[in-house]
Design a protein around this motif. Structure first.
Motif, mmCIF file in Angstrom:
data_model
loop_
_atom_site.group_PDB
_atom_site.id
_atom_site.type_symbol
_atom_site.label_atom_id
_atom_site.label_comp_id
_atom_site.label_asym_id
_atom_site.label_seq_id
_atom_site.Cartn_x
_atom_site.Cartn_y
_atom_site.Cartn_z
ATOM 1 N N SER A 1 -0.044 7.940 -5.188
ATOM 2 C CA SER A 1 -0.957 9.054 -5.028
ATOM 3 C C SER A 1 -2.020 8.835 -6.134
ATOM 4 C CB SER A 1 -0.253 10.511 -5.183
ATOM 5 O OG SER A 1 0.228 10.569 -6.349
ATOM 6 N N VAL A 2 -1.672 8.438 -7.356
ATOM 7 C CA VAL A 2 -2.888 8.073 -8.016
ATOM 8 C C VAL A 2 -3.646 6.833 -7.757
ATOM 9 C CG1 VAL A 2 -3.155 7.740 -10.395
ATOM 10 C CG2 VAL A 2 -1.496 9.222 -10.020
ATOM 11 N N ARG A 3 -4.933 6.951 -7.619
ATOM 12 C CA ARG A 3 -5.779 5.959 -7.283
ATOM 13 C C ARG A 3 -6.854 5.728 -8.386
ATOM 14 N NH1 ARG A 3 -5.208 4.669 -1.755
ATOM 15 N NH2 ARG A 3 -2.980 5.245 -1.416
ATOM 16 N N ASN A 4 -6.736 6.498 -9.575
ATOM 17 C CA ASN A 4 -7.868 6.337 -10.675
ATOM 18 C C ASN A 4 -7.799 5.159 -11.290
ATOM 19 O OD1 ASN A 4 -8.388 9.234 -10.095
ATOM 20 N ND2 ASN A 4 -6.668 9.742 -11.295
ATOM 21 N N TYR A 5 -8.927 4.367 -11.191
ATOM 22 C CA TYR A 5 -8.952 2.967 -11.895
ATOM 23 C C TYR A 5 -10.242 2.712 -12.408
ATOM 24 C CZ TYR A 5 -8.650 -2.238 -11.767
ATOM 25 O OH TYR A 5 -8.708 -3.445 -12.077
ATOM 26 N N HIS A 6 -10.645 2.358 -13.482
ATOM 27 C CA HIS A 6 -11.600 1.983 -14.141
ATOM 28 C C HIS A 6 -12.849 3.323 -13.826
ATOM 29 C CE1 HIS A 6 -11.360 -2.321 -15.044
ATOM 30 N NE2 HIS A 6 -10.295 -1.899 -14.985
ATOM 31 N N ASP A 7 -12.235 4.304 -13.758
ATOM 32 C CA ASP A 7 -13.301 5.452 -13.542
ATOM 33 C C ASP A 7 -12.933 6.614 -14.873
ATOM 34 O OD1 ASP A 7 -11.148 7.140 -12.734
ATOM 35 O OD2 ASP A 7 -11.303 6.033 -10.664
ATOM 36 N N ILE A 8 -13.865 7.669 -14.676
ATOM 37 C CA ILE A 8 -13.760 8.622 -15.811
ATOM 38 C C ILE A 8 -12.553 9.571 -15.679
ATOM 39 C CG2 ILE A 8 -16.159 8.531 -16.312
ATOM 40 C CD1 ILE A 8 -16.621 11.138 -14.680
ATOM 41 N N TYR A 9 -12.009 9.422 -14.181
ATOM 42 C CA TYR A 9 -10.671 10.339 -13.931
ATOM 43 C C TYR A 9 -9.446 9.754 -14.224
ATOM 44 C CZ TYR A 9 -14.832 12.032 -11.242
ATOM 45 O OH TYR A 9 -16.081 12.352 -10.875
ATOM 46 N N ASP B 1 -21.704 9.679 -23.963
ATOM 47 C CA ASP B 1 -21.245 10.535 -23.364
ATOM 48 C C ASP B 1 -20.128 10.382 -22.251
ATOM 49 O OD1 ASP B 1 -23.374 12.344 -24.293
ATOM 50 O OD2 ASP B 1 -24.930 11.562 -23.032
ATOM 51 N N THR B 2 -20.025 9.161 -21.883
ATOM 52 C CA THR B 2 -19.147 8.715 -20.731
ATOM 53 C C THR B 2 -17.910 8.030 -21.490
ATOM 54 O OG1 THR B 2 -20.725 8.715 -19.294
ATOM 55 C CG2 THR B 2 -18.904 7.439 -18.554
ATOM 56 N N TYR B 3 -16.559 8.653 -21.126
ATOM 57 C CA TYR B 3 -15.482 8.149 -21.687
ATOM 58 C C TYR B 3 -14.624 7.873 -20.623
ATOM 59 C CZ TYR B 3 -10.953 7.884 -24.206
ATOM 60 O OH TYR B 3 -10.083 7.575 -24.831
ATOM 61 N N PHE B 4 -13.760 6.671 -20.467
ATOM 62 C CA PHE B 4 -12.764 6.138 -19.757
ATOM 63 C C PHE B 4 -11.565 6.139 -20.313
ATOM 64 C CE2 PHE B 4 -16.976 4.391 -18.681
ATOM 65 C CZ PHE B 4 -16.993 4.466 -17.187
ATOM 66 N N PRO B 5 -10.724 7.271 -20.028
ATOM 67 C CA PRO B 5 -9.406 7.325 -20.760
ATOM 68 C C PRO B 5 -8.377 6.196 -20.619
ATOM 69 C CG PRO B 5 -10.040 9.394 -19.782
ATOM 70 C CD PRO B 5 -11.070 8.275 -19.219
ATOM 71 N N GLY B 6 -8.166 5.877 -19.303
ATOM 72 C CA GLY B 6 -7.346 4.513 -19.466
ATOM 73 C C GLY B 6 -5.896 4.938 -19.291
ATOM 74 N N ALA B 7 -5.576 6.423 -18.666
ATOM 75 C CA ALA B 7 -4.082 6.769 -18.692
ATOM 76 C C ALA B 7 -3.307 5.927 -17.890
ATOM 77 C CB ALA B 7 -4.097 8.076 -18.273
ATOM 78 N N ASN B 8 -3.676 5.694 -16.427
ATOM 79 C CA ASN B 8 -2.957 5.074 -15.482
ATOM 80 C C ASN B 8 -3.034 3.482 -15.735
ATOM 81 O OD1 ASN B 8 -1.451 4.403 -12.953
ATOM 82 N ND2 ASN B 8 -3.480 4.193 -11.833
ATOM 83 N N ASP B 9 -4.524 3.133 -16.272
ATOM 84 C CA ASP B 9 -4.716 1.628 -16.342
ATOM 85 C C ASP B 9 -4.915 1.451 -18.008
ATOM 86 O OD1 ASP B 9 -5.231 -0.912 -16.452
ATOM 87 O OD2 ASP B 9 -7.179 -0.567 -15.592
ATOM 88 N N ASN B 10 -4.100 1.475 -18.906
ATOM 89 C CA ASN B 10 -2.852 0.984 -18.679
ATOM 90 C C ASN B 10 -1.958 1.553 -19.736
ATOM 91 O OD1 ASN B 10 -0.457 -0.220 -17.575
ATOM 92 N ND2 ASN B 10 -0.893 -1.809 -18.706
#
Length: 297
Positions: free
Chosen positions: A264-272, A130-139
């Motif tokens: 401004s982007v702080r998303n890292y190793h999270d679902i966001y 159910d939980t997915y980590f997209p990784g858009a910013n990283d990396n």
């Protein structure tokens, strides 16, 4: 540290009666001391299941070894306001899993001298179903930068050959870049410079340059180019670290920078860490600065 619950714990199809220990140090402010306490919690995983209570953002990473019991991070609000939790945890550690690097090259006028550009295309994938980590910013953003530079150099033949390294296994411990430097396609002494790119989601506050204190002249050159063109608010200096794919090049004496954005982007190793939350602010400006820097080599 307290015994939290005694009951049936089901792990890998085996059910045992086992205490679960909860580590609740949310009032501790000393980060160094808190790291030591987390180390104690990890050691306890050899003997019992562990719950680690924290106020920080919930994050995920790649396991690099198997433990007898799990450590479960739980938000402090949930910990104090929830009376019953049901968990079914299964895991399989595969130390022989194989993945692949993707390597490309655009020949330069001097074919036997190289600029290496790197980014990692792996991320965390799924935790359960159910939980997915997209990784858009990283990396994915770093991969996008390399693809954009490849497009540029296809149309503008470079002075030196440009090697594009899309590494796998970065999240699992820099495995892809470690393999590459151990099995290079050319002598590493032929590499003029390595630029490792990660976390390009938003550079509205500028970029940080790891190894800036190690390669001072190159860092000052980068700062000068940025100042002349007015690309970014800041090109920040940082010392050597072992936290990305530049590391093994650097350890073998190859000059290398690890560059990531600040903003401004702080998303890292999270679902966001999704496409919708990754605006690529100042992406083009970083792109131009890298091209200018490469041209000076």
């Amino acid at each position: 540290i307290q015994p939290f619950y005694k009951g049936d714990v089901q792990l890998n199809q085996y059910t045992t009666s086992q205490k679960i220990f909860a580590f609740n140090f949310t009032d501790v402010k000393d980060k160094e001391y808190l790291t030591k306490l987390k180390g104690m919690a990890v050691k306890a995983m050899t003997y019992v299941p562990v719950i680690w209570v924290e106020k920080n953002k919930q994050m995920f990473s790649v396991g690099r070894k198997a433990f007898a019991f799990p450590l479960i991070n739980i938000d402090s609000a949930s910990y104090f306001n929830t009376s019953t939790v049901q968990l079914a945890i299964t895991n399989k550690f595969n130390p022989s899993h194989q993945s692949k690097n993707i390597i490309g090259k655009i020949d330069g006028k001097k074919k036997n001298k190289f600029i290496v550009l790197s980014a990692h295309f792996d991320h965390l994938g799924r935790m359960g179903t159910d939980t997915y980590f997209p990784g858009a910013n990283d990396n994915a953003s770093g991969v996008a930068m390399l693809l954009s530079l490849a497009k540029y150099y296809q149309a503008h033949p470079p002075k030196y050959s440009i090697v594009f390294c899309f590494f796998s296994g970065e999240e699992a411990g820099l495995e892809g870049s470690k393999y590459f430097v151990s099995h290079p396609y050319f002598k590493l002494s032929q590499v003029k410079f390595v630029l490792n790119i990660d976390i390009m989601g938003a550079a509205d506050n500028g970029i940080t340059v790891v190894n800036a204190t190690k390669h001072v002249e190159d860092y000052e050159n980068l700062v000068r180019l940025n100042s002349e063109k007015g690309y970014l608010n800041e090109v920040k200096s940082r010392g050597p670290t072992a936290n990305s794919d530049h590391y093994y090049f650097s350890e073998l004496g190859v000059p290398a920078f690890f560059i990531y954005s600040m903003g401004s982007v702080r998303n890292y190793h999270d679902i966001y860490d999704s496409v919708e939350n990754t605006p690529l602010t100042k992406f083009n400006e970083v792109h131009k600065l890298l091209i200018d820097f490469i041209a000076t080599k």
